[in-house]
Structure formats: structure tokens, C-alpha cells
Write an enzyme that holds these catalytic residues in place. Structure first.
Site, PDB file in Angstrom:
ATOM      1  N   TYR A 105       7.643  11.413   8.115  1.00 44.51           N
ATOM      2  CA  TYR A 105       6.479  10.641   8.531  1.00 44.51           C
ATOM      3  C   TYR A 105       5.998   9.802   7.526  1.00 44.51           C
ATOM      4  CZ  TYR A 105       2.121   9.061  10.272  1.00 44.51           C
ATOM      5  OH  TYR A 105       1.004   7.935  10.855  1.00 44.51           O
ATOM      6  N   TRP A 137       4.551   5.537   6.392  1.00 47.76           N
ATOM      7  CA  TRP A 137       4.493   3.838   6.553  1.00 47.76           C
ATOM      8  C   TRP A 137       5.480   3.285   5.969  1.00 47.76           C
ATOM      9  CZ3 TRP A 137       0.593   0.074   8.025  1.00 47.76           C
ATOM     10  CH2 TRP A 137      -0.144   0.447   9.076  1.00 47.76           C
TER      11      TRP A 137
HETATM   12  N1  LIG Z   1      -6.975  -1.035   3.594  1.00 49.91           N
HETATM   13  C1  LIG Z   1      -6.267  -0.137   4.305  1.00 49.91           C
HETATM   14  N2  LIG Z   1      -6.413  -0.310   5.598  1.00 49.91           N
HETATM   15  C2  LIG Z   1      -5.738   0.757   6.362  1.00 49.91           C
HETATM   16  C3  LIG Z   1      -5.280   1.794   5.918  1.00 49.91           C
HETATM   17  C4  LIG Z   1      -5.234   1.870   4.639  1.00 49.91           C
HETATM   18  O1  LIG Z   1      -4.617   3.176   3.995  1.00 49.91           O
HETATM   19  N3  LIG Z   1      -5.899   1.001   3.735  1.00 49.91           N
HETATM   20  N4  LIG Z   1      -4.590   2.592   7.137  1.00 49.91           N
HETATM   21  C5  LIG Z   1      -4.190   2.257   8.196  1.00 49.91           C
HETATM   22  C6  LIG Z   1      -3.740   3.323   8.996  1.00 49.91           C
HETATM   23  S1  LIG Z   1      -2.218   4.082   8.846  1.00 49.91           S
HETATM   24  C7  LIG Z   1      -4.727   3.666  10.017  1.00 49.91           C
HETATM   25  S2  LIG Z   1      -4.253   4.940  11.277  1.00 49.91           S
HETATM   26  C8  LIG Z   1      -5.881   3.057  10.300  1.00 49.91           C
HETATM   27  C9  LIG Z   1      -7.065   4.023  10.739  1.00 49.91           C
HETATM   28  O2  LIG Z   1      -8.123   3.359  11.090  1.00 49.91           O
HETATM   29  P1  LIG Z   1      -9.465   4.288  11.487  1.00 49.91           P
HETATM   30  O3  LIG Z   1      -9.197   5.649  11.684  1.00 49.91           O
HETATM   31  O4  LIG Z   1     -10.523   3.620  12.328  1.00 49.91           O
HETATM   32  O5  LIG Z   1      -9.899   4.191   9.746  1.00 49.91           O
HETATM   33  P2  LIG Z   1     -10.892   5.184   9.190  1.00 49.91           P
HETATM   34  O6  LIG Z   1     -11.173   4.465   7.823  1.00 49.91           O
HETATM   35  O7  LIG Z   1     -10.497   6.440   8.836  1.00 49.91           O
HETATM   36  O8  LIG Z   1     -12.321   5.195   9.878  1.00 49.91           O
HETATM   37  C10 LIG Z   1     -12.872   4.133  10.148  1.00 49.91           C
HETATM   38  C11 LIG Z   1     -14.677   4.458  10.453  1.00 49.91           C
HETATM   39  O9  LIG Z   1     -15.010   5.430  11.180  1.00 49.91           O
HETATM   40  C12 LIG Z   1     -16.048   6.029  10.797  1.00 49.91           C
HETATM   41  N5  LIG Z   1     -16.201   7.263  11.296  1.00 49.91           N
HETATM   42  C13 LIG Z   1     -15.608   8.447  10.934  1.00 49.91           C
HETATM   43  N6  LIG Z   1     -15.933   9.703  11.471  1.00 49.91           N
HETATM   44  C14 LIG Z   1     -16.442   9.106  12.418  1.00 49.91           C
HETATM   45  C15 LIG Z   1     -17.296   9.728  13.558  1.00 49.91           C
HETATM   46  O10 LIG Z   1     -17.155  10.704  13.861  1.00 49.91           O
HETATM   47  N7  LIG Z   1     -18.041   8.846  14.468  1.00 49.91           N
HETATM   48  C16 LIG Z   1     -18.097   7.700  14.356  1.00 49.91           C
HETATM   49  N8  LIG Z   1     -18.902   6.742  15.056  1.00 49.91           N
HETATM   50  N9  LIG Z   1     -17.672   6.976  12.950  1.00 49.91           N
HETATM   51  C17 LIG Z   1     -16.832   7.501  12.271  1.00 49.91           C
HETATM   52  C18 LIG Z   1     -15.981   5.866   9.096  1.00 49.91           C
HETATM   53  O11 LIG Z   1     -17.247   5.462   8.510  1.00 49.91           O
HETATM   54  C19 LIG Z   1     -14.625   5.169   8.916  1.00 49.91           C
HETATM   55  O12 LIG Z   1     -15.108   4.236   8.078  1.00 49.91           O
HETATM   56  O13 LIG Z   1      -6.333   2.118   9.272  1.00 49.91           O
HETATM   57  C20 LIG Z   1      -5.351   1.290   8.870  1.00 49.91           C
HETATM   58  N10 LIG Z   1      -5.824   0.315   7.811  1.00 49.91           N
HETATM   59  N1  LIG Z   2      -7.919  12.987   5.044  1.00 49.62           N
HETATM   60  C1  LIG Z   2      -7.381  12.235   5.548  1.00 49.62           C
HETATM   61  N2  LIG Z   2      -6.112  12.150   5.480  1.00 49.62           N
HETATM   62  C2  LIG Z   2      -5.183  11.135   6.191  1.00 49.62           C
HETATM   63  C3  LIG Z   2      -5.903  10.018   6.985  1.00 49.62           C
HETATM   64  C4  LIG Z   2      -7.345  10.496   6.855  1.00 49.62           C
HETATM   65  O1  LIG Z   2      -8.018   9.440   7.769  1.00 49.62           O
HETATM   66  N3  LIG Z   2      -7.932  11.387   6.255  1.00 49.62           N
HETATM   67  N4  LIG Z   2      -5.125   9.345   7.578  1.00 49.62           N
HETATM   68  C5  LIG Z   2      -3.836   9.493   7.949  1.00 49.62           C
HETATM   69  C6  LIG Z   2      -3.088   8.503   8.313  1.00 49.62           C
HETATM   70  S1  LIG Z   2      -3.756   7.511   9.624  1.00 49.62           S
HETATM   71  C7  LIG Z   2      -2.000   8.116   7.804  1.00 49.62           C
HETATM   72  S2  LIG Z   2      -0.967   6.874   8.904  1.00 49.62           S
HETATM   73  C8  LIG Z   2      -1.278   8.860   6.770  1.00 49.62           C
HETATM   74  C9  LIG Z   2      -0.459   7.811   5.944  1.00 49.62           C
HETATM   75  O2  LIG Z   2       0.491   8.715   5.181  1.00 49.62           O
HETATM   76  P1  LIG Z   2       1.705   7.864   4.345  1.00 49.62           P
HETATM   77  O3  LIG Z   2       2.151   6.963   5.436  1.00 49.62           O
HETATM   78  O4  LIG Z   2       2.917   9.163   4.316  1.00 49.62           O
HETATM   79  O5  LIG Z   2       1.043   7.413   3.326  1.00 49.62           O
HETATM   80  P2  LIG Z   2       1.822   6.343   2.265  1.00 49.62           P
HETATM   81  O6  LIG Z   2       1.166   6.505   1.143  1.00 49.62           O
HETATM   82  O7  LIG Z   2       1.878   5.006   3.003  1.00 49.62           O
HETATM   83  O8  LIG Z   2       3.279   6.864   2.054  1.00 49.62           O
HETATM   84  C10 LIG Z   2       4.454   6.068   2.065  1.00 49.62           C
HETATM   85  C11 LIG Z   2       5.234   6.367   0.886  1.00 49.62           C
HETATM   86  O9  LIG Z   2       6.457   5.722   1.175  1.00 49.62           O
HETATM   87  C12 LIG Z   2       7.042   5.160  -0.045  1.00 49.62           C
HETATM   88  N5  LIG Z   2       8.041   4.046   0.169  1.00 49.62           N
HETATM   89  C13 LIG Z   2       7.464   2.755   0.505  1.00 49.62           C
HETATM   90  N6  LIG Z   2       8.517   1.999   0.679  1.00 49.62           N
HETATM   91  C14 LIG Z   2       9.563   2.758   0.611  1.00 49.62           C
HETATM   92  C15 LIG Z   2      10.914   2.566   0.719  1.00 49.62           C
HETATM   93  O10 LIG Z   2      11.334   1.537   1.020  1.00 49.62           O
HETATM   94  N7  LIG Z   2      11.754   3.695   0.579  1.00 49.62           N
HETATM   95  C16 LIG Z   2      11.427   4.866   0.300  1.00 49.62           C
HETATM   96  N8  LIG Z   2      12.426   5.780   0.015  1.00 49.62           N
HETATM   97  N9  LIG Z   2      10.020   4.949   0.068  1.00 49.62           N
HETATM   98  C17 LIG Z   2       9.216   4.066   0.390  1.00 49.62           C
HETATM   99  C18 LIG Z   2       5.701   5.011  -0.940  1.00 49.62           C
HETATM  100  O11 LIG Z   2       5.978   4.780  -2.386  1.00 49.62           O
HETATM  101  C19 LIG Z   2       4.837   6.101  -0.521  1.00 49.62           C
HETATM  102  O12 LIG Z   2       5.178   7.256  -1.406  1.00 49.62           O
HETATM  103  O13 LIG Z   2      -2.143   9.543   5.992  1.00 49.62           O
HETATM  104  C20 LIG Z   2      -3.322  10.445   6.991  1.00 49.62           C
HETATM  105  N10 LIG Z   2      -3.896  11.286   6.129  1.00 49.62           N
HETATM  106 MO   LIG Z   3      -2.348   5.649  10.269  1.00 53.62          MO
END
Ligand SMILES: Nc1nc2c(c(=O)[nH]1)N[C@H]1C(S)=C(S)[C@@H](COP(=O)(O)OP(=O)(O)OC[C@H]3O[C@@H](n4cnc5c(=O)[nH]c(N)nc54)[C@H](O)[C@@H]3O)O[C@H]1N2
Ligand SMILES: Nc1nc2c(c(=O)[nH]1)N[C@H]1C(S)=C(S)[C@@H](COP(=O)(O)OP(=O)(O)OC[C@H]3O[C@@H](n4cnc5c(=O)[nH]c(N)nc54)[C@H](O)[C@@H]3O)O[C@H]1N2
Ligand SMILES: [Mo]
Length: 780
Positions: A118, A120
Site C-alpha cells: 500500500y 502513494w
Molecule cells: N499536504 C498534504 N495533503 C494531503 C496529504 C498529505 O500527506 N499532505 N495526504 C492526502 C491523503 S492520502 C488523504 S487520504 C487526505 C486526507 O484528508 P483528511 O482525512 O480530510 O485530512 P486530515 O488532515 O487527516 O484531516 C482534516 C482535518 O480534520 C480535522 N479532524 C480530525 N478529526 C476530526 C473529528 O473527529 N471531527 C472533526 N469535525 N474534524 C476532525 C482535523 O483538524 C484535520 O486537520 O489528505 C490528502 N492531502
Molecule cells: N496517524 C496517522 N497515520 C496515517 C494517516 C493519518 O491521518 N494519521 N493517514 C493515512 C493515509 S490517509 C495514508 S494514504 C497513508 C499514506 O502512506 P503512504 O502512501 O505509504 O506514505 P508515503 O510517504 O506517500 O509513501 C510512499 C513511499 O513510496 C516511495 N516512492 C515514491 N515513488 C516511488 C517509486 O517510483 N518507486 C518506489 N519503489 N518507491 C517510491 C517513497 O519514497 C515513500 O517511501 O498514511 C496513513 N497514515
Molecule cells: Mo490517504
């Protein structure tokens, strides 16, 4: 012409840029002119290319190599994460990895290989690491896959039970411009954070949040951001309704109570389009469980004043109202409930399917949600068929490794965990994404072999046995397109691969050849052959949708094609057809309607997910018990300065750190009560683990809540403890590894209590961005 030879186009998950070339090297990435609100995340990419933590050669964990050289099958993985590595010639690493895969598939079958992998990865369509690894593993007999994602696993499971499919979650959203044009009251649970709308999987041409919020403001719409953190919806004219994390379901139930008590329920819509309202009414009014879900009741749970809850419910009932729910709300214990209840509340308001009314999930969680796009799904690398049927819910990886063969419940099924012997990961980082990293480290000792392709010595690579150096997106040509945006782009190779780094495609081609699957994997194409093949297939699909794309040469020269914007009225509003003809356009639920009560879910008999939406207190929240040992609620949200753990070592992410640590935000009152000063380093801890972080004091956060974003590379002190101190500030040493419920088994990172104290000892250095120790063969 869009690009010139000294400004080639490159595509990332956070935007499309021109690489500014000097002397054949990229010196900066500048956003394309088409993007009205570009992200600065790209700023850290160029220095990261040559950072000391770059993986330059294949490497093997020392005692793993020693064991294999002695013909021993080492099953003790305790050295993973701390042992030195030995760099070896590429062919030797390939032989060793192919040998492990072959041994495991012969002795245990392909069902012992975990290839969920899993993550991104990066934005291109061909070099997309998950597509590459899945295709490779399928070509050599298959693997145990993962289903769902960390983003919205609970939603992914509950929403189809309620509306029949994933409309409103992954597709068919009411578009942002429709909302900007029609919505009068916009209630945003979790806000619409600009920080998150910086990214979208597969790439972005235009960032759209700002322009749409701007249009809403200009029209004088009421914007209500329900969130523990003020800046989750930035800018003027936003009402901030601070709420205790994990309690939104109680707030929505109380709004439902107001609608019922004050006779504002849209009964006509409920009669035509839903089933189960009577059961929900009995629960809301307390007839079924003796507790009326009044605003006063909800005030005690949520911290939102009862009068405010009543006002909000009546405002929604008296105007064109839209309920947005961020994905974060369901990344929590019982995360199914706020989603189910939001749909129920929108149904009671009766505006589902009307212009700018109803509900929708994940707006601004990523940029592309609600972005009007033409109907064109551009091809990606085919993954072939997987002969292994077995899977795990993605966030149950530690459970699976720790409990092979043991039973678990999932969405009405009784399943058993596979017996996994080999783990192969490319393009994701479980030591970033998984909860309770100390537990994951214990689970990670179990497999016989762990193989990883990555570009940097991040915590995943350090916890592997065999590490292959992968190129980054800037070091190879690729095609980029996203189903949530209006572009097709040529992402150009702008730098030479670091050291001996190879494309994942080259690594997997070489492994496939050793395992007798070269032709199945490559189909005889090289990279350019694949790019042309995929582009031509995409061009055909586009032609069928009346979109003319240029020939490959022109496309490659120009770098970017913007697709025509669709007619907004054609994009419609979520479930508009259903509203218009509930019989003819019936939903794929058992009743054909929106299910406010689900007989099917009730039939599963899960006390953690009953047959109707309900307030189920999370295991950890700011309720009565919180006065105990760990009184602060930790929000580990997405980071502003990077995507997850990607480019944490780059200059943009590092510029936001203090004392080299991740910054944790905390209310000044909570800090004062603990003798914590602005900018100081603290220890954040609970029964699962501890980390250091630098404190920023703010009044933009609800007292009792602390915020430490994800993504700081896990940096455990080598102190021999089974809960080593993370020196850098990774919140996943603190979060709990529990399924949201038996229904979804999703990750529940946001249900997490901690305590914080000043850190008074000498600050240990952060070693996360140093390469690991290397040893020479034969002595470690
Ligand atoms: N810059 C940046 N952008 C990203 C990502 C990143 O790593 N960096 N990750 C991407 C990915 S994979 C995903 S899935 C999305 C995730 O998107 P989201 O899940 O929407 O993102 P979060 O930042 O975890 O949460 C958004 C806000 O929800 C609020 N929140 C948390 N818990 C609660 C709650 O119980 N109730 C309410 N009302 N609010 C709450 C928090 O204050 C938080 O800042 O973001 C994406 N966008
Ligand atoms: N506590 C907490 N934990 C969370 C979340 C949260 O809200 N709170 N959010 C969750 C969510 S929504 C998500 S989506 C996950 C995200 O978790 P991940 O998607 O696993 O996080 P990334 O850091 O994007 O990991 C991508 C990895 O792929 C590598 N990579 C990039 N390009 C390439 C390539 O071309 N080839 C290879 N071999 N490697 C590559 C990067 O160097 C990096 O190590 O985290 C989750 N974890
Ligand atoms: Mo995510």
C-alpha cells in the site's frame, strides 16, 4: 508551445511544474501557468535527489546475508531496523531476491507472499510502483493483496450499504462550482483544509479550492467549519465551531433531534427515497434506548453549545444546505457512524439531489474531489490476473503478521489471516502509514524475508532485508493523467539516476526473468514502448469520448494537454437522477433506497456497528475517562509541508521543523498547565509509545487537543527497549492499531489520547536522514 527544452514538464501528486534546467541539471521547479494556486511542496524535491540518505546501491541486512550464505533460513527478524547493511552488486541482490520469492512460492505457495504494498508512490501512470509490483507478482504466480485504503476504509465499507455504491465518496460528487453557485449554508465537518487540497493522487494541473471558496464567500454563503482546529478552513467569513474529536455523530444526531422536535423533517423525501426512518427516530428521540439525543445531550459530548446546535439545524432546514465531511472523521473508532449519520441528516433535510444541496465526502481532502472533469479514464499499466484470491483489509497488516491463521470478522464475513512468509513493498511506507509502530516492529520481525524498493533510506528501507535503489519521478520519463483532473502530461526525465538506481520496471523485469516470467511481465516492451502503447490506447479512448489528443511526438514535445471543461449542468448534483425517479433509478441497496436502517448490517450482529447510525463512544476520546492518565486528544492529520513521508528529508519540509523535530501545535492554556514554553521540545507519550516534538503554542486549536501531523521519518533511539523513544516526532508511535469496527476494519488513527511533558534531558540528535551503518561482507 508550453515547454522549452530548458523547461521540461514534470508531474507530481502536488502539481505540474517546469524543471528549470542549468547545465543539464534541474535547479528549481516552477509551477505551470495554468495553475491558479500552486503548491510549494515541490520546493524540496531537488535537494532530496542527492541527499546523503539516497539509496545508491542494492544492500542486504548483515545477518540476513550471513544466514543465506551459510544456507540458513533465518527466521529471527529482530535485527530489522537496527542492523547494518552490506552493499552488494546488483545481480547478486537480484539473485538473492528471486531465490527468496522462488523458495517461498515452492515451499508455501504464493499465498505466503504479501504484496499489498500500500502507498502513494509517485504520480506517473507507467512507473506507478503499485501497478509495477502487482503486475510483477501476478506474473510469478500471485500474492496476497490488500483491499481498501488508509484514506477512507470505513467509508468505503459503510457508504455502499447506505446508498448502494460509492457515489458521493469516490465519484459523482456534486461539483465545487455547483456548490459555489447554489449552496447557502455549507457545513464542513473537518473543514476544507487548504493544506490537503495541495495534493491529488496521479497529479494536478489546477488547484481549485481557493477559487471555489472565494466564489462562495462572494455570494455571501454561510460557511461553518466544524473542527477541533480553526485553520482547517482558512480565510475570512468562516464560522469556526470547535468540536471534540470523534464526536461529530453526536452533533449530527442532535441536529436530527431538532428537526424532529420542531417538525422540520422533509417527510416527502424520506417516504419516497429512504427506508428505516422510524428506527432512526426511535433512537434519536430515545424511545428505543431511553436516551433522547437532544442538543443538551450533545453539548455534553461534543462541547458545542446546545443553542448553537439548534441554530445550525434550523439554518440548514431553512436554506439550501450542503453537508461536507472530510475523510479524517472516519479514520477513527466507529468511523462508519459520522458518515452514515451525515447521509441520514442530509436525507432528513430533504435536499439530496437538488442544486447545491445534500451531502458529499472528501472535498479538499484531496484537490480532485468535486473537480468537474470530462468522462475519460486514461489507461494505466495492466496488472494481469492474480491467481491468489486471498486478501486482508489493508490496515490489518500487523494483525495478519502476528496472528497467522486466526479468525477475524469483516463486513459480514468470518475470515482467517493468511500465513505470510515474505513481504515485498514498493511505493509505500508502512513505517509511515501504519498505527502503533512499536507493535508493527514486533509484527515485522515475523516474515522470513522483507524486500523493498525505495529511493531513500527511510524507516521502511531500514526495516528490510533486501533493498533495491529505485529511481525517483524526476529521473525517468512517464505519462501522467488523473481521473480527477483535466490534463494529460508528459513527465520528463530531468536528472540522471542517483548511483546505481534503476526504475522499478527494470528491477521487476530482471526478477521476472530469473523467475521465468520475462515475457509475461514485459510483453517485449521497453519503457518507451510502454509509454507509446499506453498513450495510443489513451488517445483511442479519448477519441471515443470526442476528445482529440495530439500524436505522441507532439504530445511529448508540448508536455501538457488540457482537456475541455465539461458543461457544469451536465455534471449535475449527487443522486439527482435518483431523486427524480426513485423507482426507475433505484439504488443498489437491498431496498433500492437510501438505508437509514440496514437490515443487512443489523443481521451481522456487530455491537460496534448496529443497524442504524448511532453514537458509540470511541475507545479513546475527551469523555469522562480522559481526566485520567492521558488527558489530551492527539490529532495526527496530514502534513502541510509534504505528502505523507515523501520528501520529509527535502528542504521544504525541513524548513518547518524546530530543533530538527516535527512541530506539534498545542493550546497555550494546556502548555501553561504543564510548564511548557513556546518553541521548546516536549515528550509526547501514552502506553503505546513516546516521541519528541517541538511545541508551537496557538489558540487556533480546541483546548485539550494537540496536533502533530504525520510524516516525520520514524527515528527510534537504539536503546534496546521494545518501545524506543522516537526522536523526530512521528505520531504513529502513539496511535492505536484497532479496526474502526468489525464492519470495516479500517484504520482508526484519530482516536488517540496522550500526555505531554517538557523534555529536560540533553536533546538526542535526529538521525532519521542519515544513511544506515554499512558493514563489509564477512564481518559486521
Ligand atoms: N499536504 C498534504 N495533503 C494531503 C496529504 C498529505 O500527506 N499532505 N495526504 C492526502 C491523503 S492520502 C488523504 S487520504 C487526505 C486526507 O484528508 P483528511 O482525512 O480530510 O485530512 P486530515 O488532515 O487527516 O484531516 C482534516 C482535518 O480534520 C480535522 N479532524 C480530525 N478529526 C476530526 C473529528 O473527529 N471531527 C472533526 N469535525 N474534524 C476532525 C482535523 O483538524 C484535520 O486537520 O489528505 C490528502 N492531502
Ligand atoms: N496517524 C496517522 N497515520 C496515517 C494517516 C493519518 O491521518 N494519521 N493517514 C493515512 C493515509 S490517509 C495514508 S494514504 C497513508 C499514506 O502512506 P503512504 O502512501 O505509504 O506514505 P508515503 O510517504 O506517500 O509513501 C510512499 C513511499 O513510496 C516511495 N516512492 C515514491 N515513488 C516511488 C517509486 O517510483 N518507486 C518506489 N519503489 N518507491 C517510491 C517513497 O519514497 C515513500 O517511501 O498514511 C496513513 N497514515
Ligand atoms: Mo490517504
Amino acid at each position: 508551445m508550453l515547454q522549452s527544452p530548458d523547461r521540461p514538464v514534470v508531474v507530481t501528486h502536488w502539481g505540474t511544474y517546469h524543471a528549470e534546467m542549468r547545465d543539464g541539471r534541474p535547479v528549481a521547479l516552477s509551477p505551470i501557468a495554468e495553475d491558479p494556486d500552486p503548491s510549494p511542496i515541490a520546493d524540496g524535491m531537488i535537494d532530496a535527489l542527492t541527499a546523503p540518505a539516497r539509496i545508491e546501491r542494492p544492500a542486504i541486512r548483515a545477518s540476513f546475508l550471513a544466514a543465506r550464505e551459510e544456507g540458513r533460513l533465518e527466521t529471527d527478524g529482530r535485527g530489522r531496523g537496527f542492523e547494518p547493511f552490506i552493499e552488494v552488486p546488483f545481480d547478486e541482490a537480484l539473485d538473492l531476491a528471486a531465490g527468496e520469492i522462488d523458495r517461498v512460492r515452492r515451499e508455501h505457495g504464493n499465498g505466503a507472499i504479501y504484496g499489498g504494498s500500500y502507498g502513494w508512490a509517485s504520480a506517473g501512470r507507467f512507473h506507478h510502483a503499485q501497478s509495477q509490483i502487482h503486475r510483477f507478482l501476478n506474473s510469478v504466480g500471485g500474492y496476497v493483496r490488500s483491499i481498501q485504503n488508509y484514506s477512507y476504509a470505513a467509508a468505503d465499507t459503510i457508504v455502499p450499504h447506505v446508498v448502494g455504491d460509492k457515489r458521493g465518496l469516490v465519484s459523482a460528487h456534486t461539483s465545487w462550482p455547483r456548490i459555489a453557485a447554489h449552496t447557502e449554508t455549507l457545513i464542513m465537518f473537518g473543514g476544507v483544509p487548504w493544506k490537503n487540497a495541495q495534493v491529488s493522487s496521479g497529479g494536478i494541473a489546477r488547484h481549485i479550492l481557493d477559487e471555489n471558496l472565494g466564489a462562495l464567500r462572494q455570494r455571501g454563503a454561510r460557511l461553518v467549519s466544524v473542527s477541533p482546529i480553526r485553520d482547517d478552513t482558512a480565510g475570512d467569513g468562516v464560522e469556526w465551531l470547535p468540536i471534540r474529536p470523534g464526536t461529530d455523530t453526536a452533533l449530527m444526531l442532535a441536529m436530527a433531534h431538532v428537526l424532529i422536535a420542531e417538525d422540520r423533517v422533509a417527510t416527502g423525501f424520506l417516504d419516497r427515497c429512504t427506508v428505516g426512518f422510524e428506527t432512526l427516530v426511535a433512537y434519536v428521540t430515545g424511545t428505543s434506548d431511553g436516551v433522547a439525543k437532544t442538543p443538551q445531550w450533545a453539548e455534553g459530548i461534543t462541547g458545542v453549545p446546545a443553542a448553537t446546535i439548534r441554530d445550525l439545524a434550523l439554518a440548514a432546514a431553512s436554506s439550501r444546505a450542503f453537508l461536507m465531511v472530510a475523510w479524517s472523521l472516519q479514520r477513527a473508532d466507529s468511523g462508519e457512524q459520522p458518515y452514515w449519520m451525515a447521509i441520514a441528516l442530509a436525507a432528513m433535510l430533504g435536499q439530496i439531489g437538488l442544486a447545491g444541496g445534500g451531502f458529499g465526502f472528501g472535498y479538499a481532502s484531496v484537490n480532485g474531489i468535486g473537480n468537474p472533469v470530462p468522462k475519460l479514464s486514461f489507461p494505466s499499466l495492466p496488472q494481469l490476473d492474480n491467481p491468489v484470491a486471498d486478501y486482508i483489509p489493508v490496515a490489518r497488516i500487523a494483525d495478519a503478521l502476528l496472528h497467522p491463521g486466526e479468525p477475524y470478522a469483516f463486513n459480514g464475513m468470518d475470515r482467517r489471516y493468511p500465513d505470510l512468509r515474505l513481504v515485498y513493498w514498493a511505493g509505500g511506507n508502512p513505517f509511515h502509514h501504519h498505527q502503533d509502530l512499536n507493535r508493527l516492529r514486533r509484527a515485522w520481525q515475523k516474515p522470513e524475508a522483507v524486500i523493498v524498493n525505495d529511493s531513500w533510506w527511510n524507516p521502511l528501507a531500514r526495516h528490510a532485508d533486501i533493498v533495491f535503489p529505485a529511481t525517483t519521478a524526476l529521473e525517468r520519463n512517464d505519462l501522467a493523467a488523473s481521473s480527477r483532473d483535466r490534463f494529460i502530461a508528459a513527465s520528463h526525465k530531468v536528472a540522471e539516476p542517483a548511483g546505481e538506481a534503476r526504475d522499478d520496471y527494470a528491477i521487476f523485469s530482471a526478477l521476472a526473468a530469473r523467475l521465468g516470467a520475462a515475457d509475461a511481465f514485459t510483453e517485449g516492451r521497453d519503457v518507451e514502448g510502454w509509454l507509446r502503447h499506453l498513450y495510443e490506447a489513451g488517445r483511442d479512448k479519448a477519441a471515443a469520448a470526442d476528445i482529440a489528443l495530439p500524436d505522441f511526438e507532439t504530445f511529448w514535445r508540448d508536455g501538457l494537454v488540457m482537456l475541455p471543461a465539461p458543461d457544469l449542468d451536465d455534471q449535475g448534483d449527487l443522486l439527482a437522477e435518483f431523486r427524480a425517479a426513485p423507482e426507475a433509478a433505484g439504488l443498489a441497496t437491498p431496498s433500492g433506497r437510501i438505508e437509514l436502517f440496514s437490515e443487512r448490517i443489523a443481521g451481522f450482529g456487530y455491537d460496534d456497528c448496529p443497524g442504524h447510525p448511532a453514537w458509540l463512544p470511541p475507545r479513546e476520546w475527551l469523555g469522562a475517562e480522559a481526566a485520567g492518565t492521558y488527558p489530551l486528544h492527539l490529532i495526527s492529520n496530514q502534513p502541510k509541508t509534504r505528502l505523507h513521508s515523501q520528501y520529509d528529508l527535502g528542504s521544504h519540509s525541513r524548513a518547518a521543523k524546530r530543533h530538527d523535530r516535527e512541530v506539534m501545535r498545542m493550546h497555550a492554556k494546556d502548555a501553561a498547565a504543564r510548564g511548557i514554553a513556546e518553541g521548546s521540545v516536549v515528550r509526547v507519550f501514552n502506553g503505546r509509545g513516546a516521541c519528541l516534538a517541538a511545541v508551537e503554542l496557538t489558540d487556533d486549536i480546541l483546548p485539550g487537543v494537540v496536533q502533530l501531523s504525520t510524516g516525520a521519518w520514524y527515528d527510534p533511539a537504539d536503546d534496546g527497549s521494545d518501545r524506543p523513544l522516537d526522536r523526530h516526532g512521528n505520531p504513529n508511535v502513539l496511535t492505536a492499531d484497532h479496526g474502526t469496527s468489525r464492519l470495516s476494519q479500517g484504520p482508526s488513527a484519530q482516536s488517540c489520547l496522550v500526555e505531554v511533558e517538557p523534555y529536560r534531558s540533553t536533546l538526542p540528535p535526529v538521525c532519521a536522514f542519515d544513511p544506515p551503518a554499512f558493514a563489509r561482507r564477512g564481518r559486521d
